[in-house]
Design a protein around this motif. Sequence first.
Motif, PDB file in Angstrom:
ATOM      1  N   THR A 190      59.173  39.915  78.475  1.00  0.00           N
ATOM      2  CA  THR A 190      60.360  40.584  77.934  1.00  0.00           C
ATOM      3  C   THR A 190      60.421  40.396  76.416  1.00  0.00           C
ATOM      4  O   THR A 190      60.607  41.369  75.667  1.00  0.00           O
ATOM      5  CB  THR A 190      61.645  40.068  78.602  1.00  0.00           C
ATOM      6  OG1 THR A 190      61.475  40.151  80.016  1.00  0.00           O
ATOM      7  CG2 THR A 190      62.851  40.876  78.183  1.00  0.00           C
ATOM      8  N   PHE A 219      68.706  31.509  73.070  1.00  0.00           N
ATOM      9  CA  PHE A 219      67.412  30.839  72.981  1.00  0.00           C
ATOM     10  C   PHE A 219      66.897  30.524  74.383  1.00  0.00           C
ATOM     11  O   PHE A 219      66.430  29.435  74.666  1.00  0.00           O
ATOM     12  CB  PHE A 219      67.472  29.584  72.097  1.00  0.00           C
ATOM     13  CG  PHE A 219      66.096  29.179  71.611  1.00  0.00           C
ATOM     14  CD1 PHE A 219      65.316  30.071  70.880  1.00  0.00           C
ATOM     15  CD2 PHE A 219      65.565  27.941  71.919  1.00  0.00           C
ATOM     16  CE1 PHE A 219      64.034  29.729  70.467  1.00  0.00           C
ATOM     17  CE2 PHE A 219      64.282  27.587  71.498  1.00  0.00           C
ATOM     18  CZ  PHE A 219      63.513  28.480  70.773  1.00  0.00           C
ATOM     19  N   TRP A 244      74.325  28.541  73.812  1.00  0.00           N
ATOM     20  CA  TRP A 244      75.585  28.071  74.372  1.00  0.00           C
ATOM     21  C   TRP A 244      75.454  26.587  74.645  1.00  0.00           C
ATOM     22  O   TRP A 244      74.551  26.170  75.367  1.00  0.00           O
ATOM     23  CB  TRP A 244      75.904  28.831  75.663  1.00  0.00           C
ATOM     24  CG  TRP A 244      77.172  28.383  76.290  1.00  0.00           C
ATOM     25  CD1 TRP A 244      77.318  27.521  77.327  1.00  0.00           C
ATOM     26  CD2 TRP A 244      78.500  28.771  75.900  1.00  0.00           C
ATOM     27  NE1 TRP A 244      78.639  27.324  77.619  1.00  0.00           N
ATOM     28  CE2 TRP A 244      79.390  28.081  76.760  1.00  0.00           C
ATOM     29  CE3 TRP A 244      79.027  29.606  74.916  1.00  0.00           C
ATOM     30  CZ2 TRP A 244      80.770  28.219  76.659  1.00  0.00           C
ATOM     31  CZ3 TRP A 244      80.399  29.741  74.827  1.00  0.00           C
ATOM     32  CH2 TRP A 244      81.255  29.062  75.682  1.00  0.00           C
ATOM     33  N   GLY A 273      68.270  27.099  78.306  1.00  0.00           N
ATOM     34  CA  GLY A 273      68.409  27.614  76.948  1.00  0.00           C
ATOM     35  C   GLY A 273      69.381  26.822  76.085  1.00  0.00           C
ATOM     36  O   GLY A 273      69.914  27.342  75.102  1.00  0.00           O
ATOM     37  N   ASN A 330      70.822  42.642  77.968  1.00  0.00           N
ATOM     38  CA  ASN A 330      71.340  43.859  78.601  1.00  0.00           C
ATOM     39  C   ASN A 330      72.765  44.078  78.143  1.00  0.00           C
ATOM     40  O   ASN A 330      73.584  43.150  78.205  1.00  0.00           O
ATOM     41  CB  ASN A 330      71.314  43.697  80.129  1.00  0.00           C
ATOM     42  CG  ASN A 330      69.912  43.788  80.682  1.00  0.00           C
ATOM     43  OD1 ASN A 330      69.171  44.713  80.351  1.00  0.00           O
ATOM     44  ND2 ASN A 330      69.533  42.842  81.517  1.00  0.00           N
TER      45      ASN A 330
HETATM   46  P1  NAD Z   1      68.350  32.652  79.729  1.00  0.00           P
HETATM   47  O1  NAD Z   1      69.310  32.116  80.713  1.00  0.00           O
HETATM   48  O2  NAD Z   1      66.943  32.160  79.744  1.00  0.00           O
HETATM   49  O3  NAD Z   1      68.913  32.422  78.244  1.00  0.00           O
HETATM   50  C1  NAD Z   1      70.180  32.829  77.821  1.00  0.00           C
HETATM   51  C2  NAD Z   1      70.403  32.206  76.445  1.00  0.00           C
HETATM   52  O4  NAD Z   1      71.620  32.691  75.893  1.00  0.00           O
HETATM   53  C3  NAD Z   1      70.523  30.683  76.466  1.00  0.00           C
HETATM   54  O5  NAD Z   1      69.868  30.153  75.330  1.00  0.00           O
HETATM   55  C4  NAD Z   1      72.023  30.440  76.331  1.00  0.00           C
HETATM   56  O6  NAD Z   1      72.318  29.181  75.743  1.00  0.00           O
HETATM   57  C5  NAD Z   1      72.376  31.585  75.411  1.00  0.00           C
HETATM   58  N1  NAD Z   1      73.803  31.948  75.426  1.00  0.00           N
HETATM   59  C6  NAD Z   1      74.622  32.126  76.473  1.00  0.00           C
HETATM   60  N2  NAD Z   1      75.848  32.473  76.060  1.00  0.00           N
HETATM   61  C7  NAD Z   1      75.776  32.521  74.707  1.00  0.00           C
HETATM   62  C8  NAD Z   1      76.707  32.822  73.678  1.00  0.00           C
HETATM   63  N3  NAD Z   1      77.969  33.147  73.954  1.00  0.00           N
HETATM   64  N4  NAD Z   1      76.284  32.775  72.387  1.00  0.00           N
HETATM   65  C9  NAD Z   1      74.994  32.439  72.095  1.00  0.00           C
HETATM   66  N5  NAD Z   1      74.081  32.151  73.019  1.00  0.00           N
HETATM   67  C10 NAD Z   1      74.468  32.192  74.301  1.00  0.00           C
HETATM   68  O7  NAD Z   1      68.386  34.251  79.877  1.00  0.00           O
HETATM   69  P2  NAD Z   1      67.282  35.305  79.479  1.00  0.00           P
HETATM   70  O8  NAD Z   1      66.414  35.526  80.662  1.00  0.00           O
HETATM   71  O9  NAD Z   1      66.689  34.974  78.173  1.00  0.00           O
HETATM   72  O10 NAD Z   1      68.168  36.632  79.341  1.00  0.00           O
HETATM   73  C11 NAD Z   1      68.913  36.946  78.160  1.00  0.00           C
HETATM   74  C12 NAD Z   1      69.372  38.393  78.237  1.00  0.00           C
HETATM   75  O11 NAD Z   1      68.232  39.230  78.394  1.00  0.00           O
HETATM   76  C13 NAD Z   1      70.294  38.752  79.392  1.00  0.00           C
HETATM   77  O12 NAD Z   1      71.165  39.785  78.988  1.00  0.00           O
HETATM   78  C14 NAD Z   1      69.345  39.270  80.449  1.00  0.00           C
HETATM   79  O13 NAD Z   1      69.984  40.116  81.385  1.00  0.00           O
HETATM   80  C15 NAD Z   1      68.389  40.020  79.571  1.00  0.00           C
HETATM   81  N6  NAD Z   1      67.069  40.267  80.152  1.00  0.00           N
HETATM   82  C16 NAD Z   1      66.279  39.257  80.606  1.00  0.00           C
HETATM   83  C17 NAD Z   1      65.014  39.550  81.090  1.00  0.00           C
HETATM   84  C18 NAD Z   1      64.053  38.473  81.512  1.00  0.00           C
HETATM   85  O14 NAD Z   1      62.900  38.806  81.837  1.00  0.00           O
HETATM   86  N7  NAD Z   1      64.411  37.206  81.498  1.00  0.00           N
HETATM   87  C19 NAD Z   1      64.572  40.877  81.139  1.00  0.00           C
HETATM   88  C20 NAD Z   1      65.400  41.883  80.659  1.00  0.00           C
HETATM   89  C21 NAD Z   1      66.636  41.567  80.149  1.00  0.00           C
END
Ligand code: NAD
Length: 428
Positions: A190, A219, A244, A273, A330
Motif C-alpha cells: 500500500t 505511522f 496516536w 503504530g 481511506n
Molecule cells: P495502522 O493501524 O497500521 O496505522 C494507523 C496509524 O495511524 C497508527 O500509526 C496510528 O497511531 C495512527 N493514528 C490513528 N489515529 C490518529 C490520529 N488521530 N492522528 C494521527 N495518527 C493517528 O493502519 P494502516 O494499515 O496503516 O491504515 C491507515 C489507513 O490506510 C486507513 O485509513 C486504512 O483504511 C488505509 N488503508 C490501509 C491499507 C493497508 O494495506 N494496510 C490499504 C488501503 C488503505
Amino acid sequence: MSKPVNAFQMAQQQFDHVADLLGLNEDVAQMLRWPMREFRFQIPVRLDNGHIRTFFGYRVQHNDARGPAKGGIRFHPSETIDTIRALSMWMTWKTAVADIPLGGAKGGVAVDPATLSRGELERLCRGWVDQIWRNIGPRIDVPAPDVGTTPQMMGWMMDEYSKLVGEYTPGVITGKPVGGGGSLGRAEATGFGVVYNIREAMKHLGLDPSQTVAAIQGFGNVAQNAAIGFIEILGGKVACVSYWDRDDKRAYTVSHPDGIDPHFLKSITDQYGTIDKAKAQAAGYVLEDANAWIAKDVDVLIPAALEGQVNEETVRLISDRVKILAEGANGPTTPEADAVLQERGIFVIPDFLCNAGGVTVSYFESVQNDMNFYWTREEVLERLDKKMTQAFQAVLQMTLDEEVYTRDAAYMVAIDRVVKAMEMRGWI
Ligand code: NAD
C-alpha cells in the motif's frame, strides 16, 4: 471544532455527485448507493480472567459484479456499521479503478486490539470467522488486514476457516504471513503504491522528486512504507510523521530538522503504530501538535491514518508550497475540504486510487494461492508498479479529457467499469 464526519454519508455524497456528472440511470444509482449485503453479529470471547466479553463484528459486501467481494477487517474502538459501509463502497471503486477482477467489501470489530492479550486476540479472530464463514470464501468474499489487524491475525482466521470447511483454503483471506500463504511485497504494497502514484503525479506536474519534501499523518503500515518509499524510491525527504499516543490519548506529530529516518522510527514503534516518544526525543526528534503535520512547509502531504482528517478546520492550515495531496488513508478528506483543495489547485490523488496497492497485491496473493506457486518480491513489486501506473494514467486521462477534479475522474473510471460488469451480467 469541525463537524463529526459520517463516512458513509460522505461516500454517498461523493457517489451522488459523480452519478449526476455521468448521468447515471437513477435505478442503477440507487443500487450502488447501498451495499448489497450486510452482516452484524455478536462474538463472545472468553477472556484470560475467565469472563466472557461480547464484541460486535461486521461484514458488509457492497458490490460483487466484477468478481468476489474484497476488503479488509478493521479492529478499532470507534468502528460502526456506517464506517464499514463507506469502506466497503470505496473498495468497490478501488478494485475497479485498479482494474482487478474483484468487488468491494469491508469488515470490522469494535475493539481496541491493544487492550487484549495474544490469546484473547486469537479467540476474537477465530470467533469472527465462526460467525461469518458461510458468507465468505475464495469465490465469495475475501477479507484482508486493515487498521488494527495484522498478518498473524489473518493466519489464525485462515486456519479457522480451513478447519470449518475441512480443507486448507489459503485463498479465503489475504495479507497472511509470508510462508503461511502470504505474498512477498504485501507488507509494503500500500505504501509503495502511494509512492508510485506520487511519482506519476510529479511527472505530470514537472516536479523533480529528489528535491521534494513530504509530511505524513500516521505511522502504521501505510505511512511507514510510504515514508520508506518516498525516501528510497523517489529520493525525497520526509519532514514528519504523526501517530496516536495511547497513553496520552492524543495524537502527536514527530518531526526531525534533517528529515525523519523511517527505519529508526519503525524500530521504536509498536505493531499498532504507536511511537515510543521518549526514545524519539532522545534521538533528536521533536514532538509537536497533532495537526502540525498538515501545516508543514512541504511539497506533498500524505494523510495515512484515519478518515476525516483533512477537514473544514485543518484544510486551512495547508501551506502554499503544497502541490500534491496523496491520500494513503481511506476517506481522509471531507467534502468541505475537497472544495478548498480543488479551488487551490492542489493535485489530489484520491484514496481509492492512491492506496490501491494493498488490494492489488492481495489479488496477486490470491492468484499465487490458486497456483500454489509463489513469486519473488521483485516480481510482485514490478507487477504492482505496472498496475498502479496504468490506474493513475487512466484517471489522469479522464481528468484531462473531461476537465474534472481528479476524485471525480477516478469515480468516473470506476463506476463505468462496475456498471458495465452489472450490464454484462444482466443485473441492469
Ligand atoms: P495502522 O493501524 O497500521 O496505522 C494507523 C496509524 O495511524 C497508527 O500509526 C496510528 O497511531 C495512527 N493514528 C490513528 N489515529 C490518529 C490520529 N488521530 N492522528 C494521527 N495518527 C493517528 O493502519 P494502516 O494499515 O496503516 O491504515 C491507515 C489507513 O490506510 C486507513 O485509513 C486504512 O483504511 C488505509 N488503508 C490501509 C491499507 C493497508 O494495506 N494496510 C490499504 C488501503 C488503505
